[in-house]
Motif scaffolding. Structure first.
Motif, short mmCIF file in Angstrom:
data_model
loop_
_atom_site.label_atom_id
_atom_site.label_comp_id
_atom_site.label_asym_id
_atom_site.label_seq_id
_atom_site.Cartn_x
_atom_site.Cartn_y
_atom_site.Cartn_z
N GLY A 37 0.80 -1.21 0.00
CA GLY A 37 0.00 0.00 0.00
C GLY A 37 0.84 1.27 0.00
N GLN A 38 2.12 1.16 0.34
CA GLN A 38 2.99 2.33 0.31
C GLN A 38 3.44 2.58 -1.13
OE1 GLN A 38 6.22 1.29 2.91
NE2 GLN A 38 5.18 2.09 4.71
N PRO A 39 3.75 3.82 -1.48
CA PRO A 39 4.24 4.08 -2.82
C PRO A 39 5.65 3.50 -3.00
CG PRO A 39 4.29 6.08 -1.50
CD PRO A 39 3.59 5.04 -0.68
N TRP A 40 5.95 3.01 -4.19
CA TRP A 40 7.26 2.44 -4.51
C TRP A 40 8.17 3.58 -4.96
CZ3 TRP A 40 9.47 -2.00 -3.49
CH2 TRP A 40 10.63 -2.34 -4.15
N THR A 41 9.22 3.86 -4.18
CA THR A 41 10.07 5.01 -4.45
C THR A 41 11.43 4.63 -5.02
OG1 THR A 41 10.90 4.96 -2.18
CG2 THR A 41 8.99 6.35 -2.62
N TYR A 42 11.62 3.36 -5.37
CA TYR A 42 12.92 2.91 -5.86
C TYR A 42 12.91 2.82 -7.38
CZ TYR A 42 13.26 1.62 -0.98
OH TYR A 42 13.26 1.67 0.38
N GLU A 43 14.10 2.83 -7.97
CA GLU A 43 14.24 2.71 -9.41
C GLU A 43 13.87 1.29 -9.84
OE1 GLU A 43 15.16 5.02 -11.72
OE2 GLU A 43 14.98 6.46 -10.11
N PRO A 44 13.35 1.10 -11.07
CA PRO A 44 13.05 -0.25 -11.53
C PRO A 44 14.34 -1.05 -11.72
CG PRO A 44 12.67 1.36 -13.27
CD PRO A 44 12.96 2.12 -12.02
N LEU A 45 14.25 -2.36 -11.50
CA LEU A 45 15.41 -3.23 -11.63
C LEU A 45 15.41 -3.91 -12.99
CD1 LEU A 45 15.36 -4.85 -8.09
CD2 LEU A 45 16.76 -2.97 -8.90
N PHE A 46 16.52 -4.51 -13.36
CA PHE A 46 16.68 -5.14 -14.66
C PHE A 46 15.70 -6.30 -14.85
CE2 PHE A 46 18.62 -6.34 -18.46
CZ PHE A 46 18.76 -7.71 -18.47
N TRP A 47 15.40 -7.05 -13.82
CA TRP A 47 14.58 -8.25 -13.96
C TRP A 47 13.08 -7.96 -13.92
CZ3 TRP A 47 11.77 -8.60 -9.53
CH2 TRP A 47 12.30 -8.04 -8.39
N THR A 48 12.69 -6.75 -14.13
CA THR A 48 11.29 -6.39 -14.11
C THR A 48 10.51 -7.05 -15.25
OG1 THR A 48 9.73 -4.58 -14.08
CG2 THR A 48 11.63 -4.29 -15.47
N ALA A 49 9.23 -7.27 -15.06
CA ALA A 49 8.39 -7.87 -16.09
C ALA A 49 7.92 -6.83 -17.09
CB ALA A 49 7.19 -8.55 -15.44
N ASN A 50 8.28 -5.60 -16.90
CA ASN A 50 7.89 -4.52 -17.79
C ASN A 50 9.05 -4.23 -18.73
OD1 ASN A 50 7.03 -2.21 -19.02
ND2 ASN A 50 6.89 -0.99 -17.16
N PRO A 51 9.04 -4.75 -19.98
CA PRO A 51 10.18 -4.53 -20.88
C PRO A 51 10.42 -3.06 -21.21
CG PRO A 51 8.67 -6.20 -21.78
CD PRO A 51 8.02 -5.58 -20.58
N GLU A 52 9.33 -2.26 -21.30
CA GLU A 52 9.53 -0.85 -21.60
C GLU A 52 10.24 -0.14 -20.44
OE1 GLU A 52 6.26 -2.12 -21.85
OE2 GLU A 52 6.45 -2.54 -23.99
#
Length: 76
Positions: A37-52
């Motif tokens: 429920g808290q906002p995610w404040t970190y940068e996306p990581l390489f292994w993310t499921a979001n290719p874009e």
């Protein structure tokens, strides 16, 4: 009387406080954990499921499965 209090009360209290600080110090030094429920404040990581979001090319849309259908025995 003062020496007795120092030896039997103050010294064990100080030892217990030092041990407690040694146990709790690593936990207090860490950054706070993410809670649902808290906002995610970190940068996306390489292994993310979001290719874009990871800067990766999108997955191919054509069906890449080939061969006969089957399972563990291959006799469906």
């Amino acid at each position: 009387m003062v020496q007795t209090v120092l030896i039997y009360v103050v010294t064990p209290l100080v030892v217990c406080l030092v041990v407690a600080l040694m146990v709790m110090a690593p936990r207090m030094a860490r950054r706070p954990r993410y809670r649902v429920g808290q906002p995610w404040t970190y940068e996306p990581l390489f292994w993310t499921a979001n290719p874009e979001g990871a800067g990766l090319p999108p997955a191919p849309e054509e069906d890449t499965v080939t061969g006969e259908p089957g399972g563990a025995r291959g006799s469906w």
